[in-house]
Scaffold this active site. Structure first.
Site, PDB file in Angstrom:
ATOM      1  N   HIS A  77       3.954  -5.364 -66.784  1.00 67.05           N
ATOM      2  CA  HIS A  77       2.853  -5.194 -66.813  1.00 67.05           C
ATOM      3  C   HIS A  77       2.333  -3.934 -65.961  1.00 67.05           C
ATOM      4  O   HIS A  77       1.484  -3.137 -65.907  1.00 67.05           O
ATOM      5  CB  HIS A  77       1.729  -6.142 -66.173  1.00 67.05           C
ATOM      6  CG  HIS A  77       1.911  -6.260 -64.762  1.00 67.05           C
ATOM      7  ND1 HIS A  77       2.479  -7.386 -64.122  1.00 67.05           N
ATOM      8  CD2 HIS A  77       1.234  -5.834 -63.638  1.00 67.05           C
ATOM      9  CE1 HIS A  77       2.521  -7.420 -62.964  1.00 67.05           C
ATOM     10  NE2 HIS A  77       1.736  -6.570 -62.549  1.00 67.05           N
ATOM     11  N   ASP A 122       7.368 -10.779 -68.678  1.00 69.88           N
ATOM     12  CA  ASP A 122       6.863  -9.565 -67.732  1.00 69.88           C
ATOM     13  C   ASP A 122       8.094  -8.986 -67.199  1.00 69.88           C
ATOM     14  O   ASP A 122       8.264  -8.785 -66.037  1.00 69.88           O
ATOM     15  CB  ASP A 122       6.011 -10.195 -66.529  1.00 69.88           C
ATOM     16  CG  ASP A 122       5.142  -8.877 -65.904  1.00 69.88           C
ATOM     17  OD1 ASP A 122       5.251  -7.804 -66.585  1.00 69.88           O
ATOM     18  OD2 ASP A 122       4.465  -9.361 -65.216  1.00 69.88           O
ATOM     19  N   GLN A 209      -1.341  -7.631 -54.826  1.00 67.98           N
ATOM     20  CA  GLN A 209      -1.501  -6.309 -55.671  1.00 67.98           C
ATOM     21  C   GLN A 209      -0.536  -5.121 -55.053  1.00 67.98           C
ATOM     22  O   GLN A 209      -0.523  -5.112 -53.961  1.00 67.98           O
ATOM     23  CB  GLN A 209      -2.875  -5.917 -55.721  1.00 67.98           C
ATOM     24  CG  GLN A 209      -3.510  -6.491 -57.150  1.00 67.98           C
ATOM     25  CD  GLN A 209      -3.633  -7.937 -57.071  1.00 67.98           C
ATOM     26  OE1 GLN A 209      -3.499  -8.672 -56.025  1.00 67.98           O
ATOM     27  NE2 GLN A 209      -3.237  -8.707 -58.506  1.00 67.98           N
ATOM     28  N   GLY A 210       0.166  -4.652 -55.850  1.00 65.86           N
ATOM     29  CA  GLY A 210       1.100  -3.596 -55.467  1.00 65.86           C
ATOM     30  C   GLY A 210       2.676  -3.918 -55.265  1.00 65.86           C
ATOM     31  O   GLY A 210       3.598  -3.290 -55.255  1.00 65.86           O
ATOM     32  N   ASP A 211       2.693  -5.279 -55.187  1.00 64.11           N
ATOM     33  CA  ASP A 211       3.999  -6.161 -54.944  1.00 64.11           C
ATOM     34  C   ASP A 211       4.613  -6.043 -56.342  1.00 64.11           C
ATOM     35  O   ASP A 211       5.917  -6.356 -56.560  1.00 64.11           O
ATOM     36  CB  ASP A 211       4.150  -7.377 -54.189  1.00 64.11           C
ATOM     37  CG  ASP A 211       3.830  -7.004 -52.870  1.00 64.11           C
ATOM     38  OD1 ASP A 211       3.954  -6.123 -52.249  1.00 64.11           O
ATOM     39  OD2 ASP A 211       2.932  -8.000 -52.309  1.00 64.11           O
ATOM     40  N   SER A 212       3.798  -6.288 -57.500  1.00 61.08           N
ATOM     41  CA  SER A 212       4.408  -6.413 -58.891  1.00 61.08           C
ATOM     42  C   SER A 212       5.554  -5.602 -59.167  1.00 61.08           C
ATOM     43  O   SER A 212       5.659  -4.627 -58.735  1.00 61.08           O
ATOM     44  CB  SER A 212       3.140  -6.129 -59.686  1.00 61.08           C
ATOM     45  OG  SER A 212       2.390  -7.230 -60.016  1.00 61.08           O
TER      46      SER A 212
HETATM   47  N1  ARG Z   1      -0.246  -8.260 -60.651  1.00 62.36           N
HETATM   48  C1  ARG Z   1       0.154  -7.908 -58.975  1.00 62.36           C
HETATM   49  C2  ARG Z   1       0.308  -6.504 -59.125  1.00 62.36           C
HETATM   50  O1  ARG Z   1       0.182  -5.783 -60.105  1.00 62.36           O
HETATM   51  C3  ARG Z   1       1.035  -9.003 -58.372  1.00 62.36           C
HETATM   52  C4  ARG Z   1       0.218 -10.089 -57.925  1.00 62.36           C
HETATM   53  C5  ARG Z   1       0.823 -11.189 -57.375  1.00 62.36           C
HETATM   54  N2  ARG Z   1       0.106 -12.100 -56.778  1.00 62.36           N
HETATM   55  C6  ARG Z   1       0.243 -13.002 -56.377  1.00 62.36           C
HETATM   56  N3  ARG Z   1      -0.827 -13.658 -55.841  1.00 62.36           N
HETATM   57  N4  ARG Z   1       1.446 -13.375 -56.059  1.00 62.36           N
HETATM   58  O2  ARG Z   1       0.855  -5.977 -57.960  1.00 62.36           O
END
Ligand code: ARG
Length: 265
Positions: A77, A122, A209-212
């Site tokens: 993603h 993913d 967000q940003g850790d993905s």
């Molecule tokens: N989708 C998020 C990203 O793009 C990562 C989300 C992780 N969320 C969590 N609650 N662990 O960075």
């Protein structure tokens, strides 16, 4: 419901990635209104320089892990479709993204998991234009043997829902959550063999967000780091009874290895 929100979140993230050149991700579209949000701190601490030398920051605002000198393993993603792509910059070798000793390399190709449609699968590989041979790689789990216990997560993402991206790498540890338990929290949305959950029932510690795309990892029998997950999604960040959801690397290990070989290793 949450799936639907995830889709919206992805669309928003894609829009941000397209419209902003560098990252500034993004209040998750599914975040509750401010009045309703406790200041959930992700609950991590600063990582030391050199502690996780395989960590990669990607310019679209994601994390990754050095899989081989030329390949970064990240989340599907975080990237676009498979093909030539010279628009991603990887920053490596530093906890401080502004450090003058950082290594920066451009991408030249993206390989997104075949069949990826926004739910499960993913993972993706990004090929670097120049190999990075001065840093260790992170090996991936090839069986479910390490899909349990306590995991380390790390990244430059937000330290609370809607919070800013970080200049300095942060880390936290989170316990394994079974698919059954995770599915009870997430209303059956977890794809058991493709996703692995981690977090405390009480919340407070999580990726955000940003850790993905960044790795979730632990020690193996030889005390070496081994990657068991890829940061993927969650409902908000660090909320009670909503663990983080990670790509189950062991399930895709052979597909990742073949893709890596097809990209030249
Ligand atoms: N989708 C998020 C990203 O793009 C990562 C989300 C992780 N969320 C969590 N609650 N662990 O960075």
């Amino acid at each position: 419901m949450v799936r639907w929100r995830r889709l919206i979140g992805r669309l928003a993230a894609a829009l941000v990635a397209v419209t902003a050149g560098s990252f500034v991700l993004a209040v998750p579209a599914h975040a509750k209104p401010a009045s309703d949000v406790t200041p959930y701190v992700v609950g991590g601490t600063l990582a030391a320089q050199g502690e996780f030398p395989f960590m990669v920051r990607l310019s679209m605002g994601c994390g990754g892990a050095l899989y081989s000198p030329r390949l970064v393993l990240t989340a599907a993603h975080c990237v676009g479709r498979t093909g030539t792509n010279t628009s991603i910059t990887a920053t490596l070798g530093v906890v401080d993204l502004q450090s003058s000793s950082r290594i920066q390399v451009r991408s030249n190709y993206v390989y997104r998991a075949p069949g990826y449609n926004g739910s499960g699968k993913d993972w993706a590989l990004i090929r670097l234009a120049t190999p990075v041979t001065t840093l260790p790689t992170l090996k991936i789990a090839t069986s479910t043997a390490y899909d349990n216990g306590t995991f380390t997560v790390a990244g430059w993402g937000a330290t609370r829902e809607g919070g800013a991206q970080q200049r300095y790498l942060r880390k936290a540890t989170v316990p394994f959550v079974s698919d059954a338990t995770c599915n009870s929290y997430y209303g059956g949305q977890i794809i058991a063999n493709e996703e692995i959950c981690a977090g405390y029932a009480s919340g407070g510690v999580d990726t955000c967000q940003g850790d993905s795309g960044g790795p979730m990892f632990r020690r193996d029998a030889n005390n070496a780091w081994i990657q068991v997950g890829i940061t993927s999604w969650g409902n908000g960040c660090a909320r009670p009874n909503y663990p983080g959801v990670y790509t189950q690397v062991s399930t895709f290990a052979s597909a990742i290895a073949s893709a890596a070989a097809s990209l030249g290793g």
